[in-house]
Scaffold this motif. Structure first.
Motif, PDB file in Angstrom:
ATOM      1  N   GLN B 180     -29.919  21.575 -24.017  1.00 13.93           N
ATOM      2  CA  GLN B 180     -30.613  21.274 -25.270  1.00 13.93           C
ATOM      3  C   GLN B 180     -29.640  20.786 -26.336  1.00 13.93           C
ATOM      4  OE1 GLN B 180     -32.604  24.603 -27.055  1.00 13.93           O
ATOM      5  NE2 GLN B 180     -33.198  23.398 -28.855  1.00 13.93           N
ATOM      6  N   GLN B 181     -28.476  21.442 -26.379  1.00 11.06           N
ATOM      7  CA  GLN B 181     -27.494  21.085 -27.392  1.00 11.06           C
ATOM      8  C   GLN B 181     -26.971  19.658 -27.170  1.00 11.06           C
ATOM      9  OE1 GLN B 181     -24.290  23.809 -27.571  1.00 11.06           O
ATOM     10  NE2 GLN B 181     -23.607  23.125 -29.607  1.00 11.06           N
ATOM     11  N   ARG B 182     -26.669  19.351 -25.915  1.00  7.35           N
ATOM     12  CA  ARG B 182     -26.126  18.015 -25.662  1.00  7.35           C
ATOM     13  C   ARG B 182     -27.198  16.943 -25.868  1.00  7.35           C
ATOM     14  NH1 ARG B 182     -21.624  17.768 -20.957  1.00  7.35           N
ATOM     15  NH2 ARG B 182     -21.585  15.626 -21.741  1.00  7.35           N
ATOM     16  N   ILE B 183     -28.441  17.287 -25.545  1.00  4.61           N
ATOM     17  CA  ILE B 183     -29.519  16.313 -25.784  1.00  4.61           C
ATOM     18  C   ILE B 183     -29.698  16.090 -27.291  1.00  4.61           C
ATOM     19  CG2 ILE B 183     -32.021  15.946 -25.625  1.00  4.61           C
ATOM     20  CD1 ILE B 183     -31.948  17.268 -22.886  1.00  4.61           C
ATOM     21  N   VAL B 343     -35.936   5.191 -24.984  1.00  4.92           N
ATOM     22  CA  VAL B 343     -36.000   6.610 -25.360  1.00  4.92           C
ATOM     23  C   VAL B 343     -36.810   6.770 -26.639  1.00  4.92           C
ATOM     24  CG1 VAL B 343     -34.643   8.635 -26.038  1.00  4.92           C
ATOM     25  CG2 VAL B 343     -33.761   7.059 -24.291  1.00  4.92           C
ATOM     26  N   GLU B 344     -37.803   7.648 -26.578  1.00  3.44           N
ATOM     27  CA  GLU B 344     -38.636   7.893 -27.765  1.00  3.44           C
ATOM     28  C   GLU B 344     -39.434   9.174 -27.559  1.00  3.44           C
ATOM     29  OE1 GLU B 344     -41.606   4.905 -28.534  1.00  3.44           O
ATOM     30  OE2 GLU B 344     -41.804   5.500 -30.642  1.00  3.44           O
ATOM     31  N   PRO B 345     -39.241  10.142 -28.450  1.00  3.76           N
ATOM     32  CA  PRO B 345     -40.002  11.397 -28.298  1.00  3.76           C
ATOM     33  C   PRO B 345     -41.502  11.113 -28.284  1.00  3.76           C
ATOM     34  CG  PRO B 345     -38.297  11.630 -29.972  1.00  3.76           C
ATOM     35  CD  PRO B 345     -38.358  10.168 -29.618  1.00  3.76           C
ATOM     36  N   SER B 346     -42.208  11.802 -27.400  1.00  4.50           N
ATOM     37  CA  SER B 346     -43.647  11.576 -27.279  1.00  4.50           C
ATOM     38  C   SER B 346     -44.305  12.851 -26.762  1.00  4.50           C
ATOM     39  CB  SER B 346     -43.914  10.412 -26.332  1.00  4.50           C
ATOM     40  OG  SER B 346     -43.388  10.719 -25.054  1.00  4.50           O
ATOM     41  N   PHE B 347     -45.625  12.859 -26.724  1.00  7.51           N
ATOM     42  CA  PHE B 347     -46.345  14.115 -26.469  1.00  7.51           C
ATOM     43  C   PHE B 347     -46.524  14.458 -24.994  1.00  7.51           C
ATOM     44  CE2 PHE B 347     -47.708  12.752 -30.719  1.00  7.51           C
ATOM     45  CZ  PHE B 347     -47.308  13.875 -31.415  1.00  7.51           C
ATOM     46  N   ILE B 348     -46.639  13.435 -24.153  1.00  6.66           N
ATOM     47  CA  ILE B 348     -47.019  13.700 -22.769  1.00  6.66           C
ATOM     48  C   ILE B 348     -45.794  13.709 -21.843  1.00  6.66           C
ATOM     49  CG2 ILE B 348     -48.474  12.927 -20.850  1.00  6.66           C
ATOM     50  CD1 ILE B 348     -50.056  13.956 -23.251  1.00  6.66           C
ATOM     51  N   ARG B 349     -45.586  14.842 -21.191  1.00  7.28           N
ATOM     52  CA  ARG B 349     -44.421  15.032 -20.334  1.00  7.28           C
ATOM     53  C   ARG B 349     -44.280  13.938 -19.288  1.00  7.28           C
ATOM     54  NH1 ARG B 349     -43.982  17.230 -15.214  1.00  7.28           N
ATOM     55  NH2 ARG B 349     -46.207  17.660 -15.283  1.00  7.28           N
ATOM     56  N   HIS B 360     -39.338  18.849 -22.796  1.00  5.70           N
ATOM     57  CA  HIS B 360     -40.697  19.266 -22.403  1.00  5.70           C
ATOM     58  C   HIS B 360     -40.630  20.475 -21.474  1.00  5.70           C
ATOM     59  CE1 HIS B 360     -43.179  15.855 -23.929  1.00  5.70           C
ATOM     60  NE2 HIS B 360     -42.083  15.122 -23.731  1.00  5.70           N
ATOM     61  N   ILE B 361     -39.695  20.423 -20.537  1.00  6.55           N
ATOM     62  CA  ILE B 361     -39.581  21.526 -19.570  1.00  6.55           C
ATOM     63  C   ILE B 361     -39.097  22.796 -20.257  1.00  6.55           C
ATOM     64  CG2 ILE B 361     -38.477  22.283 -17.434  1.00  6.55           C
ATOM     65  CD1 ILE B 361     -40.532  19.967 -17.151  1.00  6.55           C
ATOM     66  N   LEU B 362     -38.106  22.602 -21.122  1.00  7.57           N
ATOM     67  CA  LEU B 362     -37.570  23.727 -21.884  1.00  7.57           C
ATOM     68  C   LEU B 362     -38.694  24.461 -22.635  1.00  7.57           C
ATOM     69  CD1 LEU B 362     -35.056  25.141 -23.060  1.00  7.57           C
ATOM     70  CD2 LEU B 362     -34.976  23.344 -24.801  1.00  7.57           C
ATOM     71  N   LEU B 363     -39.528  23.691 -23.291  1.00 11.58           N
ATOM     72  CA  LEU B 363     -40.665  24.251 -24.034  1.00 11.58           C
ATOM     73  C   LEU B 363     -41.580  25.054 -23.103  1.00 11.58           C
ATOM     74  CD1 LEU B 363     -42.635  24.212 -26.564  1.00 11.58           C
ATOM     75  CD2 LEU B 363     -43.597  22.143 -25.551  1.00 11.58           C
ATOM     76  N   ARG B 388     -43.113  25.177 -31.709  1.00 12.19           N
ATOM     77  CA  ARG B 388     -41.881  24.904 -30.980  1.00 12.19           C
ATOM     78  C   ARG B 388     -41.753  23.411 -30.667  1.00 12.19           C
ATOM     79  NH1 ARG B 388     -36.855  25.534 -30.431  1.00 12.19           N
ATOM     80  NH2 ARG B 388     -36.003  26.042 -28.371  1.00 12.19           N
ATOM     81  N   PHE B 389     -42.882  22.764 -30.402  1.00 11.98           N
ATOM     82  CA  PHE B 389     -42.855  21.329 -30.104  1.00 11.98           C
ATOM     83  C   PHE B 389     -42.276  20.561 -31.292  1.00 11.98           C
ATOM     84  CE2 PHE B 389     -44.196  17.018 -29.408  1.00 11.98           C
ATOM     85  CZ  PHE B 389     -44.144  16.864 -28.030  1.00 11.98           C
ATOM     86  N   GLU B 390     -42.708  20.943 -32.490  1.00 14.33           N
ATOM     87  CA  GLU B 390     -42.228  20.236 -33.679  1.00 14.33           C
ATOM     88  C   GLU B 390     -40.730  20.447 -33.882  1.00 14.33           C
ATOM     89  OE1 GLU B 390     -44.854  20.742 -36.989  1.00 14.33           O
ATOM     90  OE2 GLU B 390     -43.670  19.390 -38.267  1.00 14.33           O
ATOM     91  N   GLU B 391     -40.273  21.674 -33.602  1.00 13.53           N
ATOM     92  CA  GLU B 391     -38.822  21.937 -33.706  1.00 13.53           C
ATOM     93  C   GLU B 391     -38.034  21.051 -32.750  1.00 13.53           C
ATOM     94  OE1 GLU B 391     -39.359  26.734 -34.451  1.00 13.53           O
ATOM     95  OE2 GLU B 391     -38.020  26.048 -32.844  1.00 13.53           O
ATOM     96  N   LEU B 392     -38.544  20.936 -31.507  1.00 17.36           N
ATOM     97  CA  LEU B 392     -37.782  20.222 -30.475  1.00 17.36           C
ATOM     98  C   LEU B 392     -37.892  18.710 -30.611  1.00 17.36           C
ATOM     99  CD1 LEU B 392     -38.677  22.407 -27.358  1.00 17.36           C
ATOM    100  CD2 LEU B 392     -36.387  22.110 -28.307  1.00 17.36           C
TER     101      LEU B 392
END
Lengths: 499, 499
Positions: B180-183, B343-349, B360-363, B388-392
Motif C-alpha cells: 500500500q505504501q509503495r503504491i 492508470v486511474e482510480p475507479s470503482f469496479i475491481r 481493491h483487494i486490500l479493502l 475506507r474506499f475514499e481513504e484509499l
C-alpha cells in the motif's frame, strides 16, 4: 394399490430419478464428445463414460428394484392408471438388464470400441478383411446376448424386440414384401419423372453462417423450442437430450448445397420435438420416455419428408429461401421441388431418395437376419450383399466401402436396429395421413406456414403418451391401424406418378 | 513402505481416480451451464450438479480412506518421494472434508444459491437491504465452517488457509502494508504519466469474429494447446478442466474494444497452460493438481500483464493487430502502450488498472477479516466500505452497486479468497523476474515473439511440481524468496515512473 405397494412405488420413482440424472449426464458427455471435445481429451472421456455407464448398469440391476417391483405387482399397482404402465415397463427393462452378465456387457463394449477403429480403416480402404474378425466376434456376442435375453423363440426377434417392442420377423417379412413390390412398380416412373432435373441443379455457393440462420428460422417456425434446446455442428447429425428441457440437435454443412443441412435439421427437429413434447412431470419414468425407435423415427421422417419435401411447404418458404440465397431465384419452384425429390438408385443409404431408401433397409434386414440366425457367415457377407444389391437396385457394388461396410450399426452391435428406419418411414406417412384426415384444417394451416395444429395433433396422439402403450397399440390408437405400407406407398405414388 | 502400506496406497490411488472422474464430470456440467445450457434446462442441471457434488462428498469422506491413509502413514509411505506428498495432501483434504457436517455443507450450498438471486437484484438496484439478511446468514455459516475446521487459531486464518495453504493474516498484513505504501508513492506519478492518453483512444469497431481470430492466433503463439483445450464465449470469462487434456477457457467480446477480450484471453490462457502443464501421469493425485489459487493466479497475471501489457510484446504484435484491425494504425505504438496501461482510480475491481487493482483487494481483505472475526456487522458493511474506499482511492462511492455489492465472492461464501488475487499478482512479478534472471536469453526470445523458453521455465519450476510443495516452498524454490511486494513494485515503478 395397498400401502406397501405404494411405498415400493415411491421408492421406484425416486430410484428412477437418480438413474435418470446419471443417464442424462452420460448424454451430455456424449454430446460434448461429438461437438466440442478437443482431440487429446478423447481418452479420458472414454474412461468417464465407461465409469458412468457402469454406474447406471450397477444401479439399474440392484436387487431391491426387483423386490420393489414384486411388492408393486403383488400389491395391485398394475391396476393403477399411471403406476400400471410404469411398473410394466420398469419390469421389462429390469428383467432384460438383469439377464445380461456384466462380462458380456463389458466384452461387447470393449469389442465394439476396438471394432470401431478397425471398421473405420476397413471402410476407408474398402478392405473387408480388416473388419471381418471383429465383426465375427460381434455377431457371436450378439447371439450370446439374444440367448441371455431369450424374450422370443428366435434370436433375431429377441434383438429386434429390444429396439422395437413386439416387432417380429413374421410380421416384418410380409410388410417388407408388400413394400418392395409397390416400390418396384413405382420406381421406373419416379426415376423418369425426376430424371429431367439435373442432379446438381441447386449446386451453388451457400455460406455456412447464412445456412445456419435459415435453419434456425425454419426450425423455430416448425416448433423447435430454442429455450429448451440448441443446435450445433458435428460430423454426423444427431439429436440428444441431456435433460428433459435440454434437447440438442446437430447438423453439418455443405457450402455447395443448402438443402442437405436444412433437411437434416428438419429431421433432427422431428426427433427433438418428440423429446420436448414428452410429459415434463413424468421425467425419468416410462410414462415420460419415448416409446420406441420406430415411433421416434416417424417424427423425424414426418417433418423432413411428408412436410419438408412437400409442395405446400415450399410454396410458403421458397420466397424466404430466395431472401437468404438470391441465386435460388434462378431455379423455378417446380424445378426446385423436383430437385429436392429426385429419385435415383445409389450406393449409400444415408444419401438415398425417399423411394429407394427402404430397399437399403430391406437389404440390411435380410443380411442381418441371416447372420444372427446362422444362415450366413460373416466371411460370405460381402458376396451375399453385392448379389442382393444388384437384384434390388440394378447396380454393381464397386467396392465394400460403398457396400456392406458403409454403416456403423453392426460395428457397435446394433443388430435388429435397421428395420426401425422403415417402420419409422411407414409410421410417418400413416400418422401424417391420419392427422390430416382427423383435422381437415391442417392442410390450410400448413399452406400458410402454420404448424401448431400439426404439432398439437402429434403431441396429443404420440408424444404425450410416453411408453403408456406399445408402439403398435399407439399406432392403432392414433391411426386406427397397425403399421402398414399403404399410406407411404400412396404418398409416393401421389408424389411421383403423373396425375 | 511396507507391504500393507503399498496395498493401501494402491487403493488410495484407485479411489482418487474414481473421485477425479466424477469431479471432472462436474466441471463439464458447470462449463456447459455457462456456455451452452438452454434457459429451461437450468433447473434440471442444478439437480444433476447437486447429485454429483453429493456423490463426490460422500465418496470423499468414506471411512476406508481414513484407514488407508493410516496404513500408509504407519507403514512408512510418507518417506517415499512420490507417495509422501500425495499422502500428506490427501490427509489434509480428507481431514478437512470429514470435519464438515453434511448439514452445514448443504445449508451453505442452499443459502448461497438463494443468496445469488438476492445479490443480483440488490446489485442491479443498488439496494444493500435486499442482500443483507442473506449475507448475514452466509457470514454465520462461514464462521461455523471455520469453527468446524479449526485448522488455525483464528477463524479468518482457517478460511484463508483453505484457499492458500499456510497463508496467515499475520504475514499478509505487513505484506499489504508495504504494498500500500509503495503504491501510494507511485500512484500520482503513474496517473500523471498516462493521463495525457484519452481513456477511449482505442475505441473503434472490432467485429467479434475478427477478434476471435486474433485471440486464437495470440493464444496459440503464447502456447495454449488447442488439441487439449478450447475457447468459447460466456458472460463471465473463466478457465475450467473437464479432463487433464481438456482445458477450456472462455471470453466475452466488446465490439468497441478488442483489447479487453484479448487481455482476458491471455489471462485465462495463463490459467489454462498451468492446467495443461500439470504432469499427465499424475492425474487425480495431488502431485498432478495445481497447488493453490495464489499460484494459479500468478500464471494468469504473468501472461496477461508482465508479458501481455509489455512494450516488448507489442513491439512484436502491433503489426499483427493492424493487419486484423487497420484502424489501429492511427494509434502510434507508444500511445497504444499507454492506452492499455492507463492508470486511474475507479470503482469496479475487475476493470481496475494494474496499480490500483491491489488497493481493491486490500479493502476487501480488511472488510472480510473484520466480518469473520466479528469486528464488523453486516449492517455496518456499506458505511465501512465507503469510508475506507475514499481513504484509499480518493473517490466517493456513488452507490452500493459500485461498492460493496460488486463482487460475487461473499455471496457464494468465498471468504478468504480475495487475498489470493494479490498474492498471485506479486507472485507473477516475482516469477517473471526470476525466469528472466535465470535464463537471460528469454528477453531476446520474447522480443522476437517466441515464448517456448518462458513456458518451459514455468513448467519446470511451477506446473510440473503439482502439490509437491506448499505455495511458499514453491516460491522459494523457484525464486529464492517467499512472496513479497518488491518485484511487483519494481515492475510498476519501471513501467510508470519516468526513466
Amino acid at each position: 394399490m395397498n400401502a406397501s405397494a405404494k411405498d415400493a412405488y415411491r421408492k421406484l420413482l425416486a430410484h428412477s430419478q437418480e438413474l435418470g440424472l446419471i443417464a442424462n449426464v452420460v448424454n451430455l458427455l456424449q454430446w460434448d464428445e461429438d461437438t466440442n471435445l478437443p482431440p487429446r481429451g478423447v481418452e479420458y472421456r472414454a474412461e468417464q463414460l465407461s465409469y458412468l455407464v457402469g454406474l447406471v448398469h450397477s444401479k439399474g440391476t440392484a436387487p431391491e428394484i426387483g423386490e420393489w417391483l414384486q411388492e408393486c405387482e403383488e400389491g395391485g399397482a398394475q391396476g393403477d392408471i399411471d403406476a400400471g404402465p410404469n411398473i410394466r415397463e420398469w419390469r421389462r427393462d429390469y428383467d432384460r438388464q438383469l439377464k445380461l452378465p456384466a462380462r458380456l456387457v463389458q466384452e461387447l463394449a470393449h469389442t465394439s470400441s476396438l471394432a470401431r477403429e478397425a471398421w473405420l480403416e476397413a471402410r476407408r480402404t474398402a478392405n473387408f478383411a480388416l473388419f471381418q474378425p471383429k465383426l465375427t466376434r460381434i455377431v457371436e456376442l450378439c447371439r450370446e446376448k439374444a440367448d441371455a435375453w431369450a424374450t422370443c423363440p428366435s434370436r433375431y426377434d429377441t434383438l429386434l424386440d429390444s429396439y422395437e417392442q413386439d416387432a417380429r420377423t413374421a410380421d416384418l417379412r410380409p410388410l417388407f414384401a408388400d413394400l418392395q413390390q409397390r416400390i418396384a412398380t413405382l420406381l421406373p416412373a419416379a426415376i423418369a419423372r425426376t430424371a429431367s432435373t439435373p442432379a446438381d441443379l441447386l449446386k451453388g455457393n451457400y455460406p455456412e453462417a447464412q445456412q445456419a440462420k435459415l435453419n434456425r428460422v425454419i426450425s423455430e417456425a416448425i416448433g423447435f423450442d430454442f429455450n429448451a434446446g440448441r443446435m450445433d455442428v458435428s460430423p454426423h447429425p444427431f439429436c440428444c437430450s441431456p435433460g428433459p428441457r435440454d434437447v440438442r440437435i446437430t447438423t453439418r454443412y455443405d457450402e455447395t448445397n443448402f438443402t442437405s443441412s436444412l433437411f437434416g435439421v428438419m429431421h433432427e427437429c422431428g426427433h427433438a420435438m418428440y423429446d420436448q413434447g414428452l410429459p415434463a412431470d413424468r421425467v425419468a419414468q416410462p410414462l415420460g420416455e419415448a416409446v420406441s425407435l420406430g415411433i421416434h423415427e416417424s417424427q423425424s421422417r414426418l417433418w423432413e419428408n411428408q412436410l419438408g419435401r412437400s409442395a405446400a411447404f415450399w410454396r410458403h418458404w421458397y420466397p424466404t429461401a430466395i431472401e437468404f440465397f438470391p441465386s435460388v431465384a434462378a431455379v423455378p419452384l417446380d424445378s426446385f421441388l423436383l430437385a429436392v425429390n429426385r429419385v435415383e438408385p445409389s450406393f449409400i443409404r444415408v444419401d438415398a431418395d425417399e423411394v429407394t431408401y427402404n430397399l437399403h433397409i430391406l437389404l440390411r434386414f435380410e443380411m442381418e437376419h441371416a447372420l444372427i440366425e446362422g444362415k450366413l457367415s460373416v466371411a460370405d457377407l460381402p458376396d451375399a450383399w453385392n448379389t442382393r444389391f444388384e437384384e434390388l437396385f440394378g447396380l454393381k457394388v464397386p467396392d465394400d466401402g460403398k457396400g456392406c461396410l458403409q454403416d456403423i450399426h453392426w460395428c457397435s452391435g446394433g443388430f435388429g436396429y435397421f428395420p426401425t428406419y422403415t417402420l419409422g418411414t411407414l409410421n410417418a406417412a400413416q400418422l401424417f395421413h391420419a392427422a390430416n384426415t382427423q383435422v381437415p384444417a391442417l392442410a390450410g394451416e400448413i399452406a400458410s406456414g402454420h404448424y401448431a395444429g400439426l404439432r398439437k395433433w402429434l403431441n396429443t396422439n404420440v408424444h404425450a403418451h410416453g411408453r403408456r402403450y406399445t408402439p403398435q397399440e399407439l399406432m392403432r390408437l392414433a391411426t386406427g391401424e397397425s403399421t402398414n405400407a399403404r399410406y407411404f406407398c400412396d404418398y409416393l405414388e401421389e408424389k411421383f406418378l403423373p396425375a
